[in-house]
Write a protein that holds these residues in place. Structure first.
Motif, PDB file in Angstrom:
ATOM      1  N   UNK A 179       5.778 -22.565  -5.992  1.00  8.73           N
ATOM      2  CA  UNK A 179       4.984 -21.410  -5.554  1.00  8.73           C
ATOM      3  C   UNK A 179       5.593 -20.150  -6.157  1.00  8.73           C
ATOM      4  N   UNK A 180       4.744 -19.297  -6.728  1.00 11.05           N
ATOM      5  CA  UNK A 180       5.187 -18.006  -7.253  1.00 11.05           C
ATOM      6  C   UNK A 180       4.728 -16.897  -6.309  1.00 11.05           C
ATOM      7  N   UNK A 181       5.623 -15.962  -6.008  1.00  7.86           N
ATOM      8  CA  UNK A 181       5.296 -14.815  -5.166  1.00  7.86           C
ATOM      9  C   UNK A 181       5.679 -13.558  -5.937  1.00  7.86           C
ATOM     10  N   UNK A 182       4.689 -12.756  -6.295  1.00  3.31           N
ATOM     11  CA  UNK A 182       4.930 -11.476  -6.972  1.00  3.31           C
ATOM     12  C   UNK A 182       5.073 -10.410  -5.891  1.00  3.31           C
ATOM     13  N   UNK A 183       6.291 -10.016  -5.600  1.00  2.42           N
ATOM     14  CA  UNK A 183       6.556  -9.077  -4.506  1.00  2.42           C
ATOM     15  C   UNK A 183       6.724  -7.651  -5.038  1.00  2.42           C
ATOM     16  N   UNK A 184       6.021  -6.728  -4.390  1.00  2.00           N
ATOM     17  CA  UNK A 184       6.162  -5.313  -4.685  1.00  2.00           C
ATOM     18  C   UNK A 184       6.684  -4.620  -3.436  1.00  2.00           C
ATOM     19  N   UNK A 185       7.761  -3.860  -3.584  1.00  2.00           N
ATOM     20  CA  UNK A 185       8.338  -3.120  -2.456  1.00  2.00           C
ATOM     21  C   UNK A 185       7.948  -1.652  -2.596  1.00  2.00           C
ATOM     22  N   UNK A 186       7.384  -1.089  -1.525  1.00  2.00           N
ATOM     23  CA  UNK A 186       6.959   0.316  -1.530  1.00  2.00           C
ATOM     24  C   UNK A 186       7.789   1.102  -0.522  1.00  2.00           C
ATOM     25  N   UNK A 187       7.816   2.430  -0.707  1.00  2.00           N
ATOM     26  CA  UNK A 187       8.622   3.271   0.183  1.00  2.00           C
ATOM     27  C   UNK A 187       7.993   3.395   1.559  1.00  2.00           C
ATOM     28  N   UNK A 188       6.660   3.530   1.603  1.00  2.54           N
ATOM     29  CA  UNK A 188       5.948   3.678   2.877  1.00  2.54           C
ATOM     30  C   UNK A 188       4.738   2.761   2.883  1.00  2.54           C
ATOM     31  N   UNK A 189       4.348   2.361   4.079  1.00  2.00           N
ATOM     32  CA  UNK A 189       3.168   1.500   4.215  1.00  2.00           C
ATOM     33  C   UNK A 189       1.920   2.296   3.885  1.00  2.00           C
ATOM     34  N   UNK A 190       1.081   1.754   3.031  1.00  2.00           N
ATOM     35  CA  UNK A 190      -0.179   2.409   2.683  1.00  2.00           C
ATOM     36  C   UNK A 190      -1.260   2.066   3.695  1.00  2.00           C
ATOM     37  N   UNK A 191      -2.244   2.954   3.778  1.00  2.00           N
ATOM     38  CA  UNK A 191      -3.375   2.725   4.686  1.00  2.00           C
ATOM     39  C   UNK A 191      -4.253   1.623   4.110  1.00  2.00           C
ATOM     40  N   UNK A 192      -4.557   0.660   4.922  1.00  6.19           N
ATOM     41  CA  UNK A 192      -5.474  -0.397   4.527  1.00  6.19           C
ATOM     42  C   UNK A 192      -6.904   0.143   4.614  1.00  6.19           C
ATOM     43  N   UNK A 193      -7.735  -0.143   3.592  1.00  6.82           N
ATOM     44  CA  UNK A 193      -9.097   0.392   3.553  1.00  6.82           C
ATOM     45  C   UNK A 193      -9.906  -0.032   4.771  1.00  6.82           C
ATOM     46  N   UNK A 194      -9.760  -1.300   5.182  1.00 11.06           N
ATOM     47  CA  UNK A 194     -10.527  -1.773   6.339  1.00 11.06           C
ATOM     48  C   UNK A 194     -10.088  -1.074   7.619  1.00 11.06           C
ATOM     49  N   UNK A 195      -8.780  -0.772   7.732  1.00  7.89           N
ATOM     50  CA  UNK A 195      -8.313  -0.077   8.942  1.00  7.89           C
ATOM     51  C   UNK A 195      -8.827   1.357   8.972  1.00  7.89           C
ATOM     52  N   UNK A 196      -8.933   2.000   7.788  1.00 11.14           N
ATOM     53  CA  UNK A 196      -9.478   3.362   7.725  1.00 11.14           C
ATOM     54  C   UNK A 196     -10.938   3.362   8.150  1.00 11.14           C
ATOM     55  N   UNK A 197     -11.716   2.404   7.638  1.00  9.92           N
ATOM     56  CA  UNK A 197     -13.137   2.302   7.995  1.00  9.92           C
ATOM     57  C   UNK A 197     -13.295   2.052   9.497  1.00  9.92           C
ATOM     58  N   UNK A 198     -12.480   1.139  10.046  1.00  7.74           N
ATOM     59  CA  UNK A 198     -12.599   0.834  11.479  1.00  7.74           C
ATOM     60  C   UNK A 198     -12.203   2.043  12.325  1.00  7.74           C
ATOM     61  N   UNK A 199     -11.237   2.834  11.848  1.00  3.67           N
ATOM     62  CA  UNK A 199     -10.836   4.035  12.584  1.00  3.67           C
ATOM     63  C   UNK A 199     -11.967   5.060  12.587  1.00  3.67           C
ATOM     64  N   UNK A 200     -12.616   5.249  11.433  1.00  5.19           N
ATOM     65  CA  UNK A 200     -13.753   6.179  11.350  1.00  5.19           C
ATOM     66  C   UNK A 200     -14.879   5.722  12.263  1.00  5.19           C
ATOM     67  N   UNK A 201     -15.175   4.427  12.244  1.00  5.07           N
ATOM     68  CA  UNK A 201     -16.243   3.894  13.101  1.00  5.07           C
ATOM     69  C   UNK A 201     -15.913   4.091  14.577  1.00  5.07           C
TER      70      UNK A 201
END
Length: 196
Positions: free
Chosen positions: A120-142
């Motif tokens: 199994x290959x896992x391409x891991x990217x480490x970011x400084x801060x958690x980004x907003x998920x598009x679906x969570x933004x839409x659900x928050x607006x709704x």
């Protein structure tokens, strides 16, 4: 009927936030659960364009190899060795890269010992801060739109009920006034002769 455990091969997450723990998910379903097998698990890491470096191994015992992950790798697999995941503790930005999970099973038959391997290959990217998920933004607006709609509906209902109650009270007041009203008569008609 006979029940047997179900193994589902699930892909690992590919993004981690700096400073958190990241589980590198590796599930290798045993193809012949009725036959005993010896299992060897190897975890490799490499940077983009780099070479594979063995960082962790399970061969009846757990062994962590000296690397940039020293002291930060933790076994997170299951007892039946179908889940052979590891967790990277306190992830850093330098942990981005490609992780490879190699599983080798040697099945124990009377006549021969076939090998089964999976990778199994896992391409891991480490970011400084958690980004907003598009679906969570839409659900928050709704959610906010729904709250505004429900508030307006409640206000309209309150105004409607208040008007209805006021009108009912006016009707009751008018009926009471009509009922209590005494028709006026002339004073002469009302005078009673006094006898001396």
């Amino acid at each position: 009927g006979i029940c047997s455990p179900v193994c589902v091969e699930v892909p690992s997450e590919t993004e981690a936030v700096q400073g958190t723990h990241m589980k590198l998910l590796c599930i290798s379903c045993m193809k012949r659960e009725e036959v005993s097998a010896s299992t060897v698990v190897e975890w490799f890491y490499k940077t983009e364009g780099g070479k594979d470096e063995l960082i962790y191994e399970y061969r009846k015992v757990h062994h962590e190899f000296p690397s940039r992950f020293s002291g930060r790798l933790q076994w997170n697999g299951s007892k039946d060795l179908q889940d052979v995941s590891i967790t990277v503790l306190n992830v850093t930005l330098n942990d981005s890269g490609i992780y490879t999970c190699n599983v080798t099973r040697e099945f124990d038959f009377e006549i021969h010992r076939p090998l089964f391997t999976s990778s199994r290959l896992i391409h891991l990217t480490v970011v400084e801060e958690a980004g907003e998920d598009f679906t969570s933004v839409i659900s928050e607006i709704m959610m906010y739109i729904l709250l505004v709609f429900l508030t307006l509906w409640l206000l309209i209902e309150m105004v409607y009920c208040y008007r209805k109650v006021s009108k009912a009270e006016e009707t009751v007041q008018e009926n009471a006034t009509d009922y209590l009203a005494i028709p006026s008569e002339n004073k002469e008609n009302c005078a009673v002769p006094v006898e001396e």
